[in-house]
Scaffold this motif. Structure first.
Motif, PDB file in Angstrom:
ATOM      1  N   PHE A 135       1.187  -1.095  -0.245  1.00  0.00           N
ATOM      2  CA  PHE A 135      -0.346  -0.281   0.036  1.00  0.00           C
ATOM      3  C   PHE A 135       0.734   1.387  -0.099  1.00  0.00           C
ATOM      4  O   PHE A 135       0.664   2.164  -0.214  1.00  0.00           O
ATOM      5  CB  PHE A 135      -1.037   0.609   1.236  1.00  0.00           C
ATOM      6  N   THR A 136       2.297   1.218   0.811  1.00  0.00           N
ATOM      7  CA  THR A 136       3.153   2.292   0.424  1.00  0.00           C
ATOM      8  C   THR A 136       3.753   2.822  -0.629  1.00  0.00           C
ATOM      9  O   THR A 136       3.462   3.667  -0.992  1.00  0.00           O
ATOM     10  CB  THR A 136       4.540   2.113   1.610  1.00  0.00           C
ATOM     11  N   SER A 137       4.084   1.779  -1.796  1.00  0.00           N
ATOM     12  CA  SER A 137       4.488   1.690  -2.878  1.00  0.00           C
ATOM     13  C   SER A 137       3.021   1.612  -4.154  1.00  0.00           C
ATOM     14  O   SER A 137       3.699   3.024  -5.297  1.00  0.00           O
ATOM     15  CB  SER A 137       4.694   0.279  -3.910  1.00  0.00           C
ATOM     16  N   ILE A 138       2.153   1.806  -3.952  1.00  0.00           N
ATOM     17  CA  ILE A 138       0.402   2.078  -4.109  1.00  0.00           C
ATOM     18  C   ILE A 138       0.126   3.648  -4.021  1.00  0.00           C
ATOM     19  O   ILE A 138       0.338   4.588  -5.106  1.00  0.00           O
ATOM     20  CB  ILE A 138      -0.852   1.223  -4.191  1.00  0.00           C
ATOM     21  N   GLY A 139       0.954   4.150  -3.197  1.00  0.00           N
ATOM     22  CA  GLY A 139       1.096   5.122  -2.453  1.00  0.00           C
ATOM     23  C   GLY A 139       1.934   6.494  -2.834  1.00  0.00           C
ATOM     24  O   GLY A 139       1.562   7.288  -3.622  1.00  0.00           O
ATOM     25  N   THR A 140       2.401   5.732  -3.309  1.00  0.00           N
ATOM     26  CA  THR A 140       4.057   6.628  -4.276  1.00  0.00           C
ATOM     27  C   THR A 140       3.705   6.859  -5.656  1.00  0.00           C
ATOM     28  O   THR A 140       4.654   7.552  -6.289  1.00  0.00           O
ATOM     29  CB  THR A 140       5.409   5.606  -3.857  1.00  0.00           C
ATOM     30  N   ASN A 141       3.382   4.946  -6.253  1.00  0.00           N
ATOM     31  CA  ASN A 141       2.819   5.555  -7.586  1.00  0.00           C
ATOM     32  C   ASN A 141       1.472   6.348  -8.024  1.00  0.00           C
ATOM     33  O   ASN A 141       1.834   7.326  -9.503  1.00  0.00           O
ATOM     34  CB  ASN A 141       2.783   4.065  -7.807  1.00  0.00           C
ATOM     35  N   PHE A 142       0.874   6.242  -6.876  1.00  0.00           N
ATOM     36  CA  PHE A 142      -0.342   7.535  -7.539  1.00  0.00           C
ATOM     37  C   PHE A 142       0.457   8.832  -7.505  1.00  0.00           C
ATOM     38  O   PHE A 142      -0.031  10.061  -8.337  1.00  0.00           O
ATOM     39  CB  PHE A 142      -1.470   7.184  -6.202  1.00  0.00           C
ATOM     40  N   ALA A 143       0.871   9.205  -6.703  1.00  0.00           N
ATOM     41  CA  ALA A 143       1.584  10.292  -6.476  1.00  0.00           C
ATOM     42  C   ALA A 143       2.372  10.932  -7.985  1.00  0.00           C
ATOM     43  O   ALA A 143       2.456  11.880  -8.028  1.00  0.00           O
ATOM     44  CB  ALA A 143       2.738  10.400  -5.112  1.00  0.00           C
ATOM     45  N   SER A 144       3.121   9.344  -8.141  1.00  0.00           N
ATOM     46  CA  SER A 144       4.015   9.754  -9.148  1.00  0.00           C
ATOM     47  C   SER A 144       3.144  10.545 -10.576  1.00  0.00           C
ATOM     48  O   SER A 144       4.132  11.434 -11.168  1.00  0.00           O
ATOM     49  CB  SER A 144       4.582   8.920  -9.737  1.00  0.00           C
ATOM     50  N   LEU A 145       2.351   9.208 -10.565  1.00  0.00           N
ATOM     51  CA  LEU A 145       1.595  10.093 -11.793  1.00  0.00           C
ATOM     52  C   LEU A 145       0.765  10.988 -11.793  1.00  0.00           C
ATOM     53  O   LEU A 145       0.469  12.178 -12.703  1.00  0.00           O
ATOM     54  CB  LEU A 145       0.206   9.378 -11.598  1.00  0.00           C
ATOM     55  N   SER A 193      -2.501   4.506   6.465  1.00  0.00           N
ATOM     56  CA  SER A 193      -1.832   4.989   6.345  1.00  0.00           C
ATOM     57  C   SER A 193      -0.304   5.137   6.020  1.00  0.00           C
ATOM     58  O   SER A 193       0.375   6.065   5.760  1.00  0.00           O
ATOM     59  CB  SER A 193      -1.660   5.106   8.328  1.00  0.00           C
ATOM     60  N   SER A 194      -0.924   3.936   5.337  1.00  0.00           N
ATOM     61  CA  SER A 194       1.090   3.434   4.615  1.00  0.00           C
ATOM     62  C   SER A 194       0.869   3.775   3.123  1.00  0.00           C
ATOM     63  O   SER A 194       1.008   4.387   2.576  1.00  0.00           O
ATOM     64  CB  SER A 194       0.804   2.069   4.386  1.00  0.00           C
ATOM     65  N   PHE A 195      -0.350   4.206   2.681  1.00  0.00           N
ATOM     66  CA  PHE A 195      -0.662   4.961   1.373  1.00  0.00           C
ATOM     67  C   PHE A 195      -1.308   6.196   1.785  1.00  0.00           C
ATOM     68  O   PHE A 195       0.329   6.920   0.789  1.00  0.00           O
ATOM     69  CB  PHE A 195      -2.314   4.100   0.894  1.00  0.00           C
ATOM     70  N   LEU A 196      -0.997   6.834   2.772  1.00  0.00           N
ATOM     71  CA  LEU A 196       0.009   8.185   2.779  1.00  0.00           C
ATOM     72  C   LEU A 196       0.965   8.559   2.855  1.00  0.00           C
ATOM     73  O   LEU A 196       1.274   9.435   2.493  1.00  0.00           O
ATOM     74  CB  LEU A 196      -1.983   9.086   3.635  1.00  0.00           C
ATOM     75  N   GLU A 197       1.426   8.171   3.710  1.00  0.00           N
ATOM     76  CA  GLU A 197       2.817   8.048   3.971  1.00  0.00           C
ATOM     77  C   GLU A 197       3.521   7.683   2.558  1.00  0.00           C
ATOM     78  O   GLU A 197       4.860   8.433   2.273  1.00  0.00           O
ATOM     79  CB  GLU A 197       3.644   6.456   4.560  1.00  0.00           C
ATOM     80  N   GLY A 198       3.180   6.671   1.639  1.00  0.00           N
ATOM     81  CA  GLY A 198       4.055   6.201   0.670  1.00  0.00           C
ATOM     82  C   GLY A 198       3.261   7.748  -0.450  1.00  0.00           C
ATOM     83  O   GLY A 198       4.531   8.269  -1.375  1.00  0.00           O
ATOM     84  N   PHE A 199       2.312   8.269  -0.314  1.00  0.00           N
ATOM     85  CA  PHE A 199       1.956   8.792  -1.347  1.00  0.00           C
ATOM     86  C   PHE A 199       3.016  10.826  -0.994  1.00  0.00           C
ATOM     87  O   PHE A 199       3.073  11.498  -1.998  1.00  0.00           O
ATOM     88  CB  PHE A 199       0.517   9.594  -0.979  1.00  0.00           C
ATOM     89  N   GLY A 200       2.480  10.954   0.682  1.00  0.00           N
ATOM     90  CA  GLY A 200       3.580  12.069   1.089  1.00  0.00           C
ATOM     91  C   GLY A 200       4.492  12.349   0.615  1.00  0.00           C
ATOM     92  O   GLY A 200       5.104  13.221   0.279  1.00  0.00           O
ATOM     93  N   ILE A 201       4.925  10.929   1.011  1.00  0.00           N
ATOM     94  CA  ILE A 201       6.767  11.615   0.461  1.00  0.00           C
ATOM     95  C   ILE A 201       7.308  10.825  -0.887  1.00  0.00           C
ATOM     96  O   ILE A 201       8.536  12.332  -1.079  1.00  0.00           O
ATOM     97  CB  ILE A 201       7.789  10.280   0.921  1.00  0.00           C
TER      98      ILE A 201
END
Length: 222
Positions: free
Chosen positions: A40-50, A122-130
């Motif tokens: 879920f952290t990685s999904i968050g980072t990928n969404f932010a990358s998009l 929270s894992s998704f939001l962490e990944g997205f935020g960072i």
């Protein structure tokens, strides 16, 4: 145009695979909380990358312009967030260890589990935020991404390929790190890896903020 495409793939691979705040966060979550949290952290980072890719494409197509000052300010806020994430996690880790009894430690060693918990949201939001605040990603998309838009005669096809390659490599590399952390040899040192990852986050935040502030000072003192 194949050489340009290969150059882009190599650049993306090195950018993502090289230890940085995103990799440190995924390693920390994979080691302390398990594969699903890292997923879920990685999904968050990928969404932010998009989102960053979309902004970069809008700039390339001339939809709007991004002020260098605003970009630097966002990067600076990102450094603060990265440092806070590492420091708060490090504090929680040490606090958790202090509150554990010897019986808890023996149980954890026996079953290879950690009593720390983290929700998937929270894992998704962490990944997205960072990822959304990561200076390295912002600089890459805004400065280097435009250099590869001519890999095909069609700009639409070029942008589609660049985006697809980025997302595929990004998710695959981060998941490889997460899977690697589940191996027995790494599970023995998961707490240590988590602590090192937190320290890396703090160092990235400190040095990134320092150089950004120095650059802003030099720009506006001339």
């Amino acid at each position: 145009m194949l050489e340009v495409l290969f150059a882009y793939i190599l650049a993306v691979f090195l950018l993502i695979a090289t230890p940085g705040p995103v990799v440190a966060l995924v390693l920390r979550n994979a080691s302390l909380y398990g594969f699903k949290v890292a997923l879920f952290t990685s999904i968050g980072t990928n969404f932010a990358s998009l989102i960053l890719i979309t902004l970069a494409i809008a700039v390339i197509l001339g939809v709007f312009q991004v002020s260098p000052f605003v970009l630097s300010l966002l990067s600076l806020l990102g450094c603060v967030f990265i440092f806070y994430l590492g420091a708060s996690s490090l504090y929680q880790t040490f606090k958790s260890h202090q509150n554990k009894s010897s019986q808890d430690l023996n149980t954890q060693e026996k079953f290879g589990k950690n009593t720390l918990k983290k929700t998937f949201i929270s894992s998704f939001l962490e990944g997205f935020g960072i990822a959304i605040s990561n200076p390295k990603d912002i600089i890459f998309f805004m400065a280097f991404f435009p250099q590869f838009i001519h890999i095909s005669p069609s700009i639409t096809l070029s942008l589609s390929l660049l985006v697809a390659i980025w997302i595929l490599l990004d998710f695959s590399i981060l998941m490889s790190y997460a899977i690697l952390m589940q191996k027995v040899i790494f599970l023995r040192y998961k707490n240590g890896i988590g602590i090192v990852s937190d320290i890396v986050l703090m160092i990235v935040g400190i040095f990134g903020g320092y150089y950004l502030l120095q650059g802003l000072y030099e720009s506006y003192s001339l």
